[in-house]
Scaffold this active site. Sequence first.
Site, short mmCIF file in Angstrom:
data_model
loop_
_atom_site.label_atom_id
_atom_site.label_comp_id
_atom_site.label_asym_id
_atom_site.label_seq_id
_atom_site.Cartn_x
_atom_site.Cartn_y
_atom_site.Cartn_z
N GLY A 160 95.89 29.29 -16.93
CA GLY A 160 96.99 29.80 -16.07
C GLY A 160 97.05 31.37 -15.86
O GLY A 160 97.24 31.88 -14.76
N GLN A 164 101.55 25.07 -34.79
CA GLN A 164 100.12 25.29 -34.56
C GLN A 164 99.66 26.84 -33.93
O GLN A 164 98.57 27.17 -33.99
CB GLN A 164 99.57 24.35 -33.60
CG GLN A 164 99.44 22.83 -34.38
CD GLN A 164 99.30 21.71 -33.44
OE1 GLN A 164 98.24 21.15 -33.03
NE2 GLN A 164 100.63 21.25 -32.73
N VAL A 168 91.98 46.20 -27.67
CA VAL A 168 91.84 46.78 -26.63
C VAL A 168 92.42 48.12 -26.63
O VAL A 168 91.65 49.19 -26.04
CB VAL A 168 92.78 45.86 -25.54
CG1 VAL A 168 93.12 46.70 -24.25
CG2 VAL A 168 92.06 44.56 -25.24
N VAL A 169 93.56 48.45 -27.19
CA VAL A 169 94.27 49.85 -27.46
C VAL A 169 93.07 50.92 -27.90
O VAL A 169 92.77 51.85 -27.40
CB VAL A 169 95.43 49.84 -28.03
CG1 VAL A 169 96.40 51.22 -28.13
CG2 VAL A 169 96.44 48.98 -27.29
N GLU A 197 98.17 15.57 -28.04
CA GLU A 197 99.34 15.52 -27.07
C GLU A 197 99.26 14.65 -25.92
O GLU A 197 100.24 14.18 -25.15
CB GLU A 197 100.30 16.82 -26.94
CG GLU A 197 99.64 17.55 -26.20
CD GLU A 197 100.64 19.00 -26.22
OE1 GLU A 197 101.75 18.84 -26.52
OE2 GLU A 197 100.03 19.94 -25.84
N GLU A 207 90.48 8.50 -39.35
CA GLU A 207 89.98 7.36 -39.12
C GLU A 207 89.83 7.18 -37.56
O GLU A 207 89.04 6.32 -37.07
CB GLU A 207 91.03 6.20 -39.51
CG GLU A 207 90.53 6.15 -41.19
CD GLU A 207 90.80 7.07 -41.90
OE1 GLU A 207 91.51 7.85 -42.00
OE2 GLU A 207 90.03 7.26 -43.20
N ILE A 219 95.29 28.20 -27.76
CA ILE A 219 94.98 27.34 -29.10
C ILE A 219 94.46 25.90 -28.49
O ILE A 219 93.68 25.41 -29.08
CB ILE A 219 95.99 26.87 -29.86
CG1 ILE A 219 97.01 26.11 -29.24
CG2 ILE A 219 96.71 28.07 -30.70
CD1 ILE A 219 97.90 25.39 -30.02
N ASP A 220 94.75 25.78 -27.03
CA ASP A 220 94.10 24.49 -26.33
C ASP A 220 92.59 24.61 -26.56
O ASP A 220 92.07 23.31 -26.47
CB ASP A 220 94.68 24.43 -25.41
CG ASP A 220 96.03 24.25 -25.20
OD1 ASP A 220 96.62 24.05 -26.37
OD2 ASP A 220 96.78 24.43 -24.08
O1 F6P Z 1 99.02 26.10 -23.90
C1 F6P Z 1 99.34 26.30 -25.27
C2 F6P Z 1 100.51 24.90 -25.68
O2 F6P Z 1 100.93 25.16 -27.07
C3 F6P Z 1 100.08 23.50 -25.41
O3 F6P Z 1 99.27 23.11 -26.30
C4 F6P Z 1 101.36 23.15 -25.34
O4 F6P Z 1 101.14 21.92 -24.57
C5 F6P Z 1 102.27 24.05 -24.53
O5 F6P Z 1 101.57 25.43 -24.82
C6 F6P Z 1 103.72 24.04 -25.10
O6 F6P Z 1 104.20 24.99 -24.40
P1 F6P Z 1 105.61 25.69 -24.70
O7 F6P Z 1 105.56 26.57 -25.83
O8 F6P Z 1 106.11 26.28 -23.50
O9 F6P Z 1 106.62 24.44 -25.02
#
Ligand code: F6P
Length: 326
Positions: free
Chosen positions: A109, A258, A28-29, A227, A192, A131-132
């Site tokens: 968000g 991660q 960007v910069v 999760e 698996e 990452i999600d």
């Molecule tokens: O949105 C990325 C993420 O790593 C999610 O996978 C996870 O549920 C959440 O953020 C964890 O959030 P925090 O770092 O605020 O604990």
Amino acid sequence: MTDKNKFTLGVLTSGGDAPGMNATIRAVVRTALFHDATVLGVMSGFEGLINGEYRTLGARDVGGILQRGGTILQTRRSQRFFEKSYQREAIRNMSLAGMDGLIIIGGEGSMRGAHALAEQGIKVIGIPASIDNDIWGTNMAVGVDTAMNTIMDAVDKLRDTASSHSRAFLIETMGRGCGYLAVMAGIVCGAEIVLIPEVPTTVEEVASSLEDAYRRGKTHAIVIVAEGANIKTTELSQAIDAMDVGFKTRVTILGHIQRGGGPTAFDRILAARLGSAAVQAILAGETDVMVGLKGQSTELIPFIQVMGHQRAANMEYYEMARKLAR
Ligand code: F6P
């Protein structure tokens, strides 16, 4: 002080950090400077907008960050930014700083926050980084590929020890309510079983699959648990150990590992492409859109569309992971 004749562009990172955020800031910069704009780095996401925390970013300020994880601008999850009064405060500070537009690098968000500003007349472009991979409107967000590679390295190592002890490893991946990382991990790590929020299951079903794998002569079992899955990883482990399925279980929660580390080549290229495209778009007068990857091209997608859709795990890949688990 900013130059009144030049476009002054703000840039911030928001939400959970993702590998490649720094590479995106750099893109960007450098693109903005190439087009003779001035760049202000906003610290700590929307919090920095509310508090008026900026610093001018030159070409050298973003030198040596391409390969670094995290974000040099810091990031926050700002709840108060969703209140109108704080948005007004942010807009007032942006105007005092002479900001003509803003690029927001972050997750779902953050795109909502970006849209809230655009609705109040601010020129805003979003760049998906999380990452999600739960953001609708882009095949890939910045950081996903690196997280996937981190998961792959970890699971490969866990499989070594699982095989040596003839154990079942239950490995929890991040991803909030989206099973993308878990499904892809299932394929790239040869799991698996994959448990995702999109497909609720029971302890009995998991136990029966594990017992079946044991009977078929498998020396280990890898269970990837997103999760957000309906069964919690540690509860699943306790329940299965009480049932005697052949394998004893061990739990590994990969957690924030991660989110760390230097970005992969894929993420660096994605960061460069989305960063450049976002700057060119904002300088061309575009606003209220996210720049995403569609097929081989970058595209502008209205925030309203991004927010109006839920991105789930790809069920075709989920089925493939199941078939390949024989
Ligand atoms: O949105 C990325 C993420 O790593 C999610 O996978 C996870 O549920 C959440 O953020 C964890 O959030 P925090 O770092 O605020 O604990």
